[in-house]
Design a protein around this motif. Structure first.
Motif, PDB file in Angstrom:
ATOM      1  N   MET A  77     -77.649  74.532 -18.353  1.00 46.55           N
ATOM      2  CA  MET A  77     -79.078  74.766 -18.111  1.00 46.55           C
ATOM      3  C   MET A  77     -79.280  75.997 -17.223  1.00 46.55           C
ATOM      4  O   MET A  77     -80.153  76.824 -17.478  1.00 46.55           O
ATOM      5  CB  MET A  77     -79.694  73.537 -17.440  1.00 46.55           C
ATOM      6  CG  MET A  77     -79.880  72.351 -18.363  1.00 46.55           C
ATOM      7  SD  MET A  77     -81.247  72.566 -19.537  1.00 46.55           S
ATOM      8  CE  MET A  77     -82.646  72.457 -18.433  1.00 46.55           C
ATOM      9  N   LYS A  78     -78.483  76.115 -16.186  1.00 43.80           N
ATOM     10  CA  LYS A  78     -78.638  77.194 -15.218  1.00 43.80           C
ATOM     11  C   LYS A  78     -78.427  78.562 -15.857  1.00 43.80           C
ATOM     12  O   LYS A  78     -79.109  79.540 -15.506  1.00 43.80           O
ATOM     13  CB  LYS A  78     -77.649  76.985 -14.065  1.00 43.80           C
ATOM     14  CG  LYS A  78     -77.730  78.007 -12.933  1.00 43.80           C
ATOM     15  CD  LYS A  78     -76.744  77.656 -11.821  1.00 43.80           C
ATOM     16  CE  LYS A  78     -76.682  78.734 -10.744  1.00 43.80           C
ATOM     17  NZ  LYS A  78     -77.887  78.775  -9.901  1.00 43.80           N
ATOM     18  N   TYR A  79     -77.498  78.631 -16.817  1.00 45.11           N
ATOM     19  CA  TYR A  79     -77.124  79.930 -17.385  1.00 45.11           C
ATOM     20  C   TYR A  79     -77.539  80.090 -18.855  1.00 45.11           C
ATOM     21  O   TYR A  79     -76.941  80.862 -19.595  1.00 45.11           O
ATOM     22  CB  TYR A  79     -75.617  80.161 -17.205  1.00 45.11           C
ATOM     23  CG  TYR A  79     -75.257  80.272 -15.741  1.00 45.11           C
ATOM     24  CD1 TYR A  79     -75.620  81.388 -14.996  1.00 45.11           C
ATOM     25  CD2 TYR A  79     -74.606  79.229 -15.087  1.00 45.11           C
ATOM     26  CE1 TYR A  79     -75.332  81.471 -13.638  1.00 45.11           C
ATOM     27  CE2 TYR A  79     -74.295  79.313 -13.732  1.00 45.11           C
ATOM     28  CZ  TYR A  79     -74.666  80.437 -13.025  1.00 45.11           C
ATOM     29  OH  TYR A  79     -74.382  80.520 -11.679  1.00 45.11           O
ATOM     30  N   ASN A  80     -78.569  79.329 -19.258  1.00 45.22           N
ATOM     31  CA  ASN A  80     -79.185  79.512 -20.574  1.00 45.22           C
ATOM     32  C   ASN A  80     -78.186  79.315 -21.719  1.00 45.22           C
ATOM     33  O   ASN A  80     -78.145  80.084 -22.671  1.00 45.22           O
ATOM     34  CB  ASN A  80     -79.843  80.898 -20.675  1.00 45.22           C
ATOM     35  CG  ASN A  80     -80.794  81.002 -21.866  1.00 45.22           C
ATOM     36  OD1 ASN A  80     -81.391  80.001 -22.277  1.00 45.22           O
ATOM     37  ND2 ASN A  80     -80.919  82.192 -22.425  1.00 45.22           N
ATOM     38  N   LEU A  81     -77.392  78.268 -21.600  1.00 41.17           N
ATOM     39  CA  LEU A  81     -76.412  77.941 -22.638  1.00 41.17           C
ATOM     40  C   LEU A  81     -76.687  76.547 -23.213  1.00 41.17           C
ATOM     41  O   LEU A  81     -75.777  75.853 -23.651  1.00 41.17           O
ATOM     42  CB  LEU A  81     -74.989  77.996 -22.060  1.00 41.17           C
ATOM     43  CG  LEU A  81     -74.500  79.395 -21.651  1.00 41.17           C
ATOM     44  CD1 LEU A  81     -73.245  79.289 -20.793  1.00 41.17           C
ATOM     45  CD2 LEU A  81     -74.233  80.255 -22.887  1.00 41.17           C
ATOM     46  N   TYR A  82     -77.983  76.155 -23.210  1.00 41.35           N
ATOM     47  CA  TYR A  82     -78.324  74.786 -23.601  1.00 41.35           C
ATOM     48  C   TYR A  82     -79.493  74.751 -24.587  1.00 41.35           C
ATOM     49  O   TYR A  82     -80.292  73.819 -24.581  1.00 41.35           O
ATOM     50  CB  TYR A  82     -78.666  73.977 -22.348  1.00 41.35           C
ATOM     51  CG  TYR A  82     -78.322  72.506 -22.409  1.00 41.35           C
ATOM     52  CD1 TYR A  82     -77.939  71.878 -23.596  1.00 41.35           C
ATOM     53  CD2 TYR A  82     -78.399  71.714 -21.264  1.00 41.35           C
ATOM     54  CE1 TYR A  82     -77.641  70.542 -23.635  1.00 41.35           C
ATOM     55  CE2 TYR A  82     -78.087  70.369 -21.283  1.00 41.35           C
ATOM     56  CZ  TYR A  82     -77.710  69.784 -22.477  1.00 41.35           C
ATOM     57  OH  TYR A  82     -77.402  68.440 -22.503  1.00 41.35           O
ATOM     58  N   GLY A  83     -79.578  75.768 -25.442  1.00 43.53           N
ATOM     59  CA  GLY A  83     -80.622  75.772 -26.458  1.00 43.53           C
ATOM     60  C   GLY A  83     -81.977  76.136 -25.898  1.00 43.53           C
ATOM     61  O   GLY A  83     -82.172  76.286 -24.695  1.00 43.53           O
ATOM     62  N   LYS A  84     -82.938  76.287 -26.821  1.00 46.47           N
ATOM     63  CA  LYS A  84     -84.266  76.753 -26.409  1.00 46.47           C
ATOM     64  C   LYS A  84     -85.299  75.636 -26.343  1.00 46.47           C
ATOM     65  O   LYS A  84     -86.396  75.835 -25.833  1.00 46.47           O
ATOM     66  CB  LYS A  84     -84.752  77.860 -27.351  1.00 46.47           C
ATOM     67  CG  LYS A  84     -85.130  77.406 -28.746  1.00 46.47           C
ATOM     68  CD  LYS A  84     -85.628  78.577 -29.600  1.00 46.47           C
ATOM     69  CE  LYS A  84     -86.230  78.154 -30.913  1.00 46.47           C
ATOM     70  NZ  LYS A  84     -85.351  77.315 -31.753  1.00 46.47           N
TER      71      LYS A  84
END
Length: 222
Positions: A77-84
């Motif tokens: 979540m912190k590094y934008n690796l969890y989808g949009k």
């Protein structure tokens, strides 16, 4: 404190390795504090650092996070690796849970008694080749994109690459049956942060040897 995440685990892969992979992919520098003996684990347990009395534990953003999935969720979540959106996250979670199942098989192989290792290995490779890899080959085919979910890198892609490379260590000829996974591996391995993590001298851990396994047993199971 340097501000870098600090990882507490043994100096080996195990359940910390996906966390190392995800941080490295995000370009985040991290420190490691290795458990070398049973007393190192006991100290963390006694000082209240381990909520459930077990590692992995990661110090990050003022927290002492435990439980592998919770740690990975936070980093993703912190590094934008969890989808949009929620749908993409649901797919990522679903794929990753399957990867955890396979990863657990791979982790536990080294801890099998000598007389059971051949049978365990055959079962492990059978499931990799006939249950899990076909699923992700199909996902890539049906999705028609470079990544498993959406059109951007996610934690699911990172963990799949890690598992592909681990399985190849045991069975180097497994991927020709899966051309989309072959191309996926090549693409992901050339992402700059991942390419750097795959180079010698990085914090990626090597496969365990007998001495490593003996140390793990003494720390966690004695």
């Amino acid at each position: 404190m340097s501000g870098k995440p600090k990882l507490h685990y043994v100096n080996g892969r195990g359940r910390m390795e996906p966390i190392r992979w995800l941080l490295a992919t995000a370009g985040v520098e991290f420190e490691e504090s290795f458990l070398e003996k049973k007393e190192d684990l006991t100290k963390l347990q006694k000082d209240g650092s381990l909520l459930f009395q077990q590692v992995p534990m990661v110090e990050i953003d003022g927290m002492k996070l435990v439980q592998t999935r919770a740690i990975l969720n936070y980093i993703a979540m912190k590094y934008n690796l969890y989808g949009k959106d929620m749908k993409e996250r649901a797919l990522i979670d679903m794929y990753v849970e399957g990867m955890f199942d396979l990863n657990e098989l791979l982790i536990m192989y080294e801890l099998q008694p000598a007389e059971k290792k051949d049978e365990y290995f055959a079962n492990m490779m059978d499931k990799a080749e006939n249950r899990y890899f076909p699923v992700f080959e199909k996902v890539l085919k049906d999705h028609g994109k470079d990544f498993l979910v959406g059109n951007q890198l996610s934690r699911a892609d990172v963990q799949l690459l890690e598992i592909i490379l681990m399985v190849e260590e045991w069975k180097p000829d497994i991927l020709p049956k899966f051309p989309l996974l072959q191309r996926f591996k090549a693409r992901l391995s050339n992402i700059p942060t991942i390419k750097k993590f795959l180079q010698p001298g990085s914090q990626r851990k090597a496969p365990s040897n007998d001495d490593d396994v003996d140390k793990v047993i003494k720390i966690f199971f004695s």
